[in-house]
Scaffold this motif. Structure first.
Motif, short mmCIF file in Angstrom:
data_model
loop_
_atom_site.label_atom_id
_atom_site.label_comp_id
_atom_site.label_asym_id
_atom_site.label_seq_id
_atom_site.Cartn_x
_atom_site.Cartn_y
_atom_site.Cartn_z
N ILE A 148 3.39 14.02 28.48
CA ILE A 148 3.30 14.31 27.04
C ILE A 148 4.54 15.05 26.58
O ILE A 148 5.00 15.99 27.24
N LYS A 149 5.03 14.63 25.44
CA LYS A 149 6.14 15.32 24.77
C LYS A 149 5.75 15.46 23.30
O LYS A 149 4.85 14.77 22.82
N ALA A 150 6.43 16.34 22.61
CA ALA A 150 6.18 16.53 21.18
C ALA A 150 7.49 16.87 20.48
O ALA A 150 8.37 17.51 21.07
N LEU A 151 7.60 16.47 19.24
CA LEU A 151 8.79 16.80 18.47
C LEU A 151 8.76 18.28 18.08
O LEU A 151 7.79 18.76 17.48
N ARG A 152 9.80 18.98 18.46
CA ARG A 152 9.91 20.41 18.18
C ARG A 152 9.83 20.69 16.68
O ARG A 152 9.14 21.61 16.25
N LEU A 153 10.53 19.90 15.87
CA LEU A 153 10.54 20.15 14.42
C LEU A 153 9.15 20.03 13.82
O LEU A 153 8.79 20.81 12.93
N ASP A 154 8.36 19.09 14.30
CA ASP A 154 7.00 18.93 13.77
C ASP A 154 6.11 20.09 14.20
O ASP A 154 5.31 20.58 13.41
N VAL B 4 4.50 22.97 26.69
CA VAL B 4 4.66 21.53 26.47
C VAL B 4 6.14 21.20 26.34
O VAL B 4 6.93 22.02 25.87
N ASP B 5 6.52 20.00 26.76
CA ASP B 5 7.90 19.55 26.65
C ASP B 5 8.20 19.20 25.19
O ASP B 5 7.85 18.12 24.72
N LEU B 6 8.81 20.13 24.48
CA LEU B 6 9.18 19.91 23.08
C LEU B 6 10.58 19.32 23.04
O LEU B 6 11.50 19.83 23.68
N LEU C 189 4.30 10.60 22.97
CA LEU C 189 5.07 11.50 22.12
C LEU C 189 4.24 11.81 20.88
O LEU C 189 3.89 10.92 20.10
N LEU C 190 3.92 13.08 20.72
CA LEU C 190 3.14 13.54 19.56
C LEU C 190 4.12 13.90 18.44
O LEU C 190 5.05 14.68 18.64
N HIS D 281 -7.73 21.13 22.35
CA HIS D 281 -7.58 19.68 22.40
C HIS D 281 -6.80 19.23 23.63
O HIS D 281 -7.09 18.19 24.21
N ARG D 282 -5.81 19.99 24.02
CA ARG D 282 -4.95 19.62 25.14
C ARG D 282 -5.74 19.51 26.44
O ARG D 282 -5.40 18.72 27.32
N ALA D 283 -6.81 20.25 26.57
CA ALA D 283 -7.63 20.21 27.78
C ALA D 283 -8.28 18.84 27.98
O ALA D 283 -8.71 18.52 29.08
N LYS D 284 -8.31 18.02 26.96
CA LYS D 284 -8.93 16.69 27.05
C LYS D 284 -8.00 15.64 27.66
O LYS D 284 -8.42 14.53 27.94
#
Length: 95
Positions: free
Chosen positions: A54-60, A73-75, A31-32, A44-47
Protein backbone atom coordinates in the motif's frame (compact mmCIF):
# COMPACT_ATOMS: atom_id res chain seq x y z
CA UNK A 1 1.75 -8.90 -15.16
CA UNK A 2 1.64 -6.29 -12.39
CA UNK A 3 -1.13 -3.80 -11.83
CA UNK A 4 -1.27 -0.47 -10.08
CA UNK A 5 -4.66 -0.08 -8.42
CA UNK A 6 -5.69 3.47 -7.53
CA UNK A 7 -8.58 3.99 -5.14
CA UNK A 8 -10.11 7.39 -4.42
CA UNK A 9 -13.18 6.42 -2.35
CA UNK A 10 -13.53 6.91 1.41
CA UNK A 11 -14.28 4.02 3.81
CA UNK A 12 -18.00 4.75 3.46
CA UNK A 13 -17.70 2.83 0.17
CA UNK A 14 -16.53 -0.43 1.74
CA UNK A 15 -17.94 -2.59 -1.07
CA UNK A 16 -15.65 -0.88 -3.59
CA UNK A 17 -12.64 -1.58 -1.39
CA UNK A 18 -13.69 -5.23 -1.05
CA UNK A 19 -13.91 -5.52 -4.83
CA UNK A 20 -10.50 -3.92 -5.17
CA UNK A 21 -8.89 -6.18 -2.55
CA UNK A 22 -10.35 -9.30 -4.13
CA UNK A 23 -8.77 -8.44 -7.48
CA UNK A 24 -5.27 -7.71 -6.17
CA UNK A 25 -2.48 -10.11 -7.09
CA UNK A 26 0.67 -10.61 -4.96
CA UNK A 27 2.88 -8.25 -7.03
CA UNK A 28 0.26 -5.51 -7.39
CA UNK A 29 0.36 -2.12 -5.69
CA UNK A 30 -2.58 -0.30 -4.12
CA UNK A 31 -2.26 3.49 -4.24
CA UNK A 32 -4.72 5.46 -2.13
CA UNK A 33 -5.53 8.88 -3.55
CA UNK A 34 -7.96 11.70 -2.78
CA UNK A 35 -10.51 10.53 -0.16
CA UNK A 36 -9.07 7.02 -0.39
CA UNK A 37 -6.35 8.11 2.05
CA UNK A 38 -8.92 7.87 4.86
CA UNK A 39 -8.44 4.09 4.63
CA UNK A 40 -5.07 4.71 6.31
CA UNK A 41 -6.69 5.48 9.65
CA UNK A 42 -6.05 2.67 12.15
CA UNK A 43 -9.70 1.57 12.32
CA UNK A 44 -9.71 0.86 8.58
CA UNK A 45 -6.09 -0.09 7.91
CA UNK A 46 -6.45 -3.15 10.16
CA UNK A 47 -8.76 -4.65 7.52
CA UNK A 48 -5.96 -4.91 4.94
CA UNK A 49 -3.95 -8.08 4.38
CA UNK A 50 -0.50 -7.77 5.97
CA UNK A 51 1.41 -8.50 2.76
CA UNK A 52 -0.44 -5.83 0.79
CA UNK A 53 1.79 -3.25 -0.91
CA UNK A 54 0.00 0.00 0.00
CA UNK A 55 1.10 3.51 -0.85
CA UNK A 56 -0.68 6.85 -0.54
CA UNK A 57 -0.20 10.28 -2.03
CA UNK A 58 1.40 12.54 0.56
CA UNK A 59 -0.40 15.66 -0.72
CA UNK A 60 -3.80 14.02 -0.34
CA UNK A 61 -3.02 12.81 3.19
CA UNK A 62 -1.67 16.24 4.11
CA UNK A 63 -4.70 18.05 2.67
CA UNK A 64 -6.96 15.93 4.87
CA UNK A 65 -4.93 16.43 8.05
CA UNK A 66 -3.79 12.81 8.23
CA UNK A 67 -0.01 13.13 8.16
CA UNK A 68 0.66 12.73 11.86
CA UNK A 69 -1.68 9.73 11.94
CA UNK A 70 -0.25 7.74 9.03
CA UNK A 71 3.49 7.89 9.59
CA UNK A 72 3.93 4.11 9.11
CA UNK A 73 2.55 4.10 5.57
CA UNK A 74 4.63 4.63 2.43
CA UNK A 75 3.61 8.17 1.45
CA UNK A 76 4.70 9.12 -2.03
CA UNK A 77 4.98 12.26 -4.13
CA UNK A 78 3.50 12.82 -7.59
CA UNK A 79 6.74 11.91 -9.37
CA UNK A 80 6.65 8.52 -7.66
CA UNK A 81 3.03 8.12 -8.79
CA UNK A 82 4.19 8.67 -12.36
CA UNK A 83 7.01 6.14 -11.85
CA UNK A 84 4.56 3.53 -10.54
CA UNK A 85 2.30 4.21 -13.53
CA UNK A 86 5.03 3.44 -16.05
CA UNK A 87 6.60 0.50 -14.21
CA UNK A 88 3.36 -1.48 -13.79
CA UNK A 89 1.89 -3.31 -16.76
CA UNK A 90 -1.57 -1.84 -16.27
CA UNK A 91 -3.49 0.61 -14.11
CA UNK A 92 -6.87 -0.15 -12.59
CA UNK A 93 -8.79 2.83 -11.20
CA UNK A 94 -11.38 2.25 -8.48
CA UNK A 95 -13.78 5.22 -8.44
Amino acid sequence: MTSLHTLNQAPSNASLMQSCLSSLQPDDTLLLIEDGVYWLLDTHRAKFPIALNIKALRLDAQARGLLPLVAEVDLIEMDEFVHLSVTHDKIVSWF
